[in-house]
Design an enzyme around this catalytic site. Structure first.
Site, mmCIF file in Angstrom:
data_model
loop_
_atom_site.group_PDB
_atom_site.id
_atom_site.type_symbol
_atom_site.label_atom_id
_atom_site.label_comp_id
_atom_site.label_asym_id
_atom_site.label_seq_id
_atom_site.Cartn_x
_atom_site.Cartn_y
_atom_site.Cartn_z
ATOM 1 N N ASP A 1 0.815 -1.212 0.000
ATOM 2 C CA ASP A 1 0.000 0.000 0.000
ATOM 3 C C ASP A 1 0.848 1.262 0.000
ATOM 4 O O ASP A 1 0.473 2.269 -0.593
ATOM 5 C CB ASP A 1 -0.930 -0.010 1.211
ATOM 6 N N CYS B 1 0.952 -8.306 4.976
ATOM 7 C CA CYS B 1 0.577 -6.906 4.779
ATOM 8 C C CYS B 1 -0.910 -6.734 4.488
ATOM 9 O O CYS B 1 -1.655 -7.690 4.345
ATOM 10 C CB CYS B 1 1.452 -6.270 3.707
ATOM 11 N N ASP B 2 -1.263 -5.489 4.307
ATOM 12 C CA ASP B 2 -2.608 -4.945 4.405
ATOM 13 C C ASP B 2 -3.764 -5.831 3.941
ATOM 14 O O ASP B 2 -4.557 -6.307 4.737
ATOM 15 C CB ASP B 2 -2.663 -3.614 3.647
ATOM 16 N N LYS B 3 -3.923 -6.059 2.655
ATOM 17 C CA LYS B 3 -5.089 -6.798 2.159
ATOM 18 C C LYS B 3 -4.820 -8.291 2.099
ATOM 19 O O LYS B 3 -5.749 -9.089 1.931
ATOM 20 C CB LYS B 3 -5.499 -6.303 0.758
ATOM 21 N N CYS C 1 5.211 -2.475 8.162
ATOM 22 C CA CYS C 1 5.624 -1.162 8.688
ATOM 23 C C CYS C 1 5.362 -1.043 10.188
ATOM 24 O O CYS C 1 4.337 -1.483 10.705
ATOM 25 C CB CYS C 1 4.918 -0.062 7.923
ATOM 26 N N GLU D 1 -6.818 3.871 -0.469
ATOM 27 C CA GLU D 1 -6.324 4.297 0.824
ATOM 28 C C GLU D 1 -5.602 5.624 0.612
ATOM 29 O O GLU D 1 -4.768 5.735 -0.282
ATOM 30 C CB GLU D 1 -5.359 3.221 1.335
ATOM 31 N N SER E 1 -5.106 5.004 5.360
ATOM 32 C CA SER E 1 -4.088 4.079 5.827
ATOM 33 C C SER E 1 -4.162 3.988 7.343
ATOM 34 O O SER E 1 -4.591 4.929 8.021
ATOM 35 C CB SER E 1 -2.708 4.586 5.415
#
Length: 553
Positions: free
Chosen positions: A78, A119-121, A191, A442, A468
């Site tokens: 992202d 990570c995110d998704k 992150c 995002e 985010s």
């Protein structure tokens, strides 16, 4: 065994022949076959090291008598996709990941699955797949990144995004900006703050599908490798005991996850993903449930971007087990829920304790008596909107100001950098929702620019898009219905007064009903042109943010 479909009996001679082409022995073919979903790639920093995690998982599976098979899953970074057209493909990758895992696991009927996301998704996409398939499954993430440093100040990816606004406003020099750029992200891992990736890895542990430590052990620590081996061993026990994801992810487990979400002050994106995950488990999660839990859950942890501490600090303070133990003191956790340890939450946290009450606070010294997230309602968001209130400055908890309206993220950022947004304004970004974007981008850039310019104590931002986990400030997203679906946000005009009252969960357009009715009568939602392909298909199938932006088949 499920894998008998592809390996047992005279009709499976060709299948066994193909397995032997892989170099498998008859003994390896006879053993339980365990799929490992590997999100490793060379462009996502959080995924760079996942092959090492997968090799450790394989070792654990072999030690426990299974035969491992790794296969890939895609992943979007992202941070790298942020601020351009690439971000339209981030959220939509969640459904693709879930679909692709389902395809692989149905085409090759593994006996069980180990998921290796970071990570995110990728995390929610894999969780959705695990619940759809409902075969024994366990998650082991790649772990969080360590923070960078500028002197004694901890840096995260947020620091680099906020440097854009600070440099543009000449609050820092170009040399200082370069130093932040060079040090904010020092190595592999998700992150370092409580952003979406770490939020979802933590909630995976709390919901019961990851072993203790899944959410907080740093990516670079040897404990992460040992955890991966333990996950490989444990999947064989889950298979033997036939413990499946839907045995684990119950409404009580989801409520535990929401409790932890509020206590940690997680990313607003969790309120997009948890309803979608619940849906995959056959459970309906209503946004009103979120505020009910938030009202009775103190925020005990405040990590970056809301505070200076990072995931490594939470780990050193005792991790999520210590947090759950603290919440359990006040009867806020259901300790009877089963987990992938094959034991209950209560058994898992029995020996846990808080090692640093500066990181995990007691209820009496909580950052807030209620949770870090809130759902807002009103004429602007009759189906709800979400704010990370734990990252909002006190002076912005209640705000009223004139609208500055933009029909895309790019328009907004251009106006911000040109100095067109003033103190007191309410920035409105629309046509960035699931259908309107399409893809519900995002938007870390505008929130970071606002903070970097020193306007986060006087400017609010509302959008039908999303933020985010690294965003901070009075940033209200997921406004439902979105502009593209005829939502009231589509008829807001420059200068309209907007009222935000986070303590009372209100978001209102202060325009009289007659004017609203006249505007509605003339309103035709815009439809952004999109290229042929997945974006066009996504726009046809996706539902509103308040449902988790799931597909309507």
């Amino acid at each position: 065994m499920r894998s008998d479909q592809m390996k047992t009996g005279i009709t499976r001679i060709p299948h066994r022949s193909l397995f032997k082409a892989l170099g498998l022995t008859d003994e390896e073919i006879r053993r339980p076959m365990i799929g490992i979903v590997n999100a490793q790639n060379d462009i996502v920093p959080g995924h760079l090291h996942l092959d090492n995690i997968v090799e450790a998982v394989k070792a654990g599976i072999r030690m426990a008598g299974g035969t491992p098979f790794a296969f890939p899953a895609i992943g979007v970074c992202d941070g790298i996709a942020m601020g351009h057209e690439g971000m339209k493909y981030s959220l939509i990758s969640r459904e693709h990941i879930a679909d692709s895992v389902e395809i692989m696991a149905m085409a090759h009927p593994f006996d069980a699955l180990v998921f290796v996301p970071n990570c995110d998704k990728i995390v929610p996409g894999m969780l959705m797949a695990a619940l759809r398939l409902n075969i024994p499954s366990i998650f082991v993430s790649g772990g969080p990144m360590m923070p960078g440093y500028l002197g004694e100040e901890k840096l995260t990816v947020t620091s680099s995004f906020e440097a854009v606004g600070a440099a543009n406003a000449e609050r820092i020099t170009s040399e200082e900006a370069l130093e932040i750029e060079n040090n904010a992200c020092p190595g592999c891992g998700s992150c370092a703050g409580m952003f979406t990736a770490n939020s979802m890895n933590c909630l995976t542990e709390v919901i019961g599908l990851g072993l203790p430590g899944n959410g907080t052990i740093p990516a670079v620590h040897s404990s992460r490798i040992r955890l991966a081996k333990e996950a490989g061993i444990k999947i064989m026990e889950l298979l033997q005991k036939n413990i499946r994801p839907r045995n684990i992810v119950t409404i009580d487990a989801i409520r535990n996850a929401l409790r932890a979400d509020m206590a940690l002050g997680c990313s607003t994106n969790t309120i997009l993903h948890l309803p979608a995950i619940a849906h995959s488990a056959g459970i309906k999660l209503d946004l009103s449930d979120v505020n009910e839990i938030s009202r009775t859950t103190p925020q005990l942890v405040k990590l970056s971007p809301a505070g200076p501490d990072c995931l490594v600090d939470l780990w050193q303070a005792g991790g999520l087990s210590a947090l759950l133990k603290e919440l359990d003191k006040y009867g806020l956790i259901n300790t009877e829920c089963i987990t992938v340890t094959a034991r209950t939450v209560g058994e898992n946290i029995k020996g846990a304790y808080v090692k640093d009450y500066n990181i995990i606070r007691e209820k009496e010294n909580a950052y807030s008596p209620d949770g870090g997230l809130a759902i807002l309602w009103g004429n602007l968001a009759p189906d709800g909107a979400v704010v990370k209130k734990g990252a909002v400055l006190p002076e912005m908890m209640v705000h009223k100001g004139p609208a500055k309206v933009y029909d895309s993220e790019e328009e907004c950022v251009e106006a911000l950098l040109a100095g067109k947004v003033e103190k007191g304004d309410v920035v409105v970004i629309r046509y960035e929702g699931p259908k309107g974007g399409p893809g519900m981008r995002e938007m870390l850039t505008p929130t970071s620019v606002i903070a970097g310019m020193g306007l986060d104590d006087s400017v609010a931002l509302i959008t039908d898009g999303r933020f985010s986990g690294a965003s901070r400030g009075a940033s209200i997203g997921h406004i439902s219905p979105e502009a593209a679906a005829g939502g009231l946000i589509g008829i807001v005009e420059d200068g309209d007064l907007i009222s935000i009252d986070i303590p009372n969960n209100k978001l209102e357009l202060l325009v009289d009903e007659k004017t609203i009715s006249e505007r509605k009568a003339k309103f035709v939602p815009k439809e952004k042109p999109v290229p042929d392909g997945y974006l066009k298909l996504y726009r046809k199938l996706v539902t509103s943010a308040n449902t988790g932006a799931i597909f309507d088949y």
